[in-house]
Design an enzyme around this catalytic site. Sequence first.
Site, PDB file in Angstrom:
ATOM      1  N   GLU A 123       0.831  -1.213   0.000  1.00 16.15           N
ATOM      2  CA  GLU A 123       0.000   0.000   0.000  1.00 16.15           C
ATOM      3  C   GLU A 123       0.862   1.259   0.000  1.00 16.15           C
ATOM      4  O   GLU A 123       1.016   1.922   1.038  1.00 16.15           O
ATOM      5  CB  GLU A 123      -0.944   0.024   1.212  1.00 16.15           C
ATOM      6  N   GLU A 158      -6.290  -7.279  -0.757  1.00 18.54           N
ATOM      7  CA  GLU A 158      -6.702  -6.999   0.614  1.00 18.54           C
ATOM      8  C   GLU A 158      -8.045  -6.296   0.611  1.00 18.54           C
ATOM      9  O   GLU A 158      -8.240  -5.314  -0.104  1.00 18.54           O
ATOM     10  CB  GLU A 158      -5.653  -6.121   1.316  1.00 18.54           C
ATOM     11  N   GLU A 171     -10.822  -6.350  16.652  1.00 20.33           N
ATOM     12  CA  GLU A 171     -11.258  -5.353  15.674  1.00 20.33           C
ATOM     13  C   GLU A 171     -12.216  -6.018  14.699  1.00 20.33           C
ATOM     14  O   GLU A 171     -12.207  -7.240  14.528  1.00 20.33           O
ATOM     15  CB  GLU A 171     -10.076  -4.723  14.936  1.00 20.33           C
TER      16      GLU A 171
END
Length: 482
Positions: free
Chosen positions: A169, A258, A299
């Site tokens: 990224e 992703e 999370e």
Amino acid sequence: MLKRMSLILCTFIITIMMTVTFVPADKAQAAAGSVVSQNGQLRVSGSNLVNQAGQTIQLKGMSSHGTQWFGQYVNYDSMKWLRDNWGMTVFRPAMFTQDGGYINDPSQKNKVKEAVQAAVDLGIYVIIDWHVLGEQDPNVYKQQAKTFFSEMANLYKDYPNVIYEICNEPNGSAVTWNGKIKPYAQEVIPVIRSIAPNSVIIVGTGTWSQDVNDAADNPLSYSNIMYTTHFYAGTHGQWLRDRIDYARSKGVAVFITEWGTSDASGDGGPFLAESKQWMDYLTNRQLSWVNWSLCDKTEASAALVPGASPYGGWSDAQLTASGKFVRDQMKAGTTPPGDGIVSGKTYKLVNVGSGKALDVNAAGTADGTNVQIWDDNGSGAQQWVITDVGGGLYKVINTNSNKGLDVAGTANGSNVQIWSYGGGLNQKWSIISVGGGSYKLIAGHNGKALDVNAGGTANGSNVQIWDDNGTNAQKWNLYKLN
């Protein structure tokens, strides 16, 4: 050491070698019937990832969280459970560069090697991920990337399982495709290609891998290159899907290495309705995906609840809402029928080359209304009842108009339209499997295939008939709707 062995020992070893059948370095045979043994070395064809036979393939899998934090979940047993119980076909060990990753601790590469070996033994694909994030600009550790990928390519050059992702990224306003990312790729890709020339290589794009449109406007000149787009369902919506469609219309291939059910932070949500919209989109276009992430972090995007076993065997109670959703999408989802056509059932037909649905223009109902391709929208204009009429032929009736899929002529380029069904051979079709869940539709009156004009991918591209040529413009995924 061997030079110091006695002649007797050497003779013994040679004798043993002559009596044992060794497995070659290419271990695709290690898991007979596996996704790798069936599909072999993958490559890029236009905007599609295809198998060794040239058929579009959609891989679905999981990414670990950072191996330095949650590496316990990256092991043979967990990957086998994901393969056998979730239907996973690709795994991505996320090896961060910073934050305790490879740059700080080069031994993190051993967890990558463990994942690759497990993937080879299990017969699934694996993405070696150089997880650029905190440093923003992939050029910061470019020399280390070259060293790492040289080692990986030398180890795995003979394995069809391995895909390389050279920068996860890239991010930051100064880290643009033209200025930073493409120049980096132009230095790293040749390192891999000089060793593993047939490998598929995935390149990240700007703004946390969302600027795939920039890459499409100035693509790399190498073959077998894919560009990644990352999304989180609570943050990224139609505008990002539009970017992907734009990139594919420019002829580049996209791999979603992703995505998460949460918002972009990895937390918040999960946003399952928005995630399902993304899943339907990816399925219709046969775009491969990897979900973030296999870990028990507290999370929303984590697949496992805190304390879940590192070795698979997870019950529903050990899966988060996200984990259960992803499992169901991976295991079942909306997949093309593999066991033939069920007469009298309703289908949507999605073109492999474009990812768009067979559609009646403006939902028209009059005789002669044109047939085209269009974004899948679930309307009756894109739903077709397929019924066996004998002799290996089927009629294909649009549910909105109750009119048949009809050919207005016999020559290449003859238009396809809807017309009141009269039983003529120009309204009957052979529907023939071409593998990988795809079919070709052959007109009964002249043996020509249902075809998208010039392999078009834009909304409104015309549907016609043409000589059967095996291209993706003539391949259709059939999704049974009832």
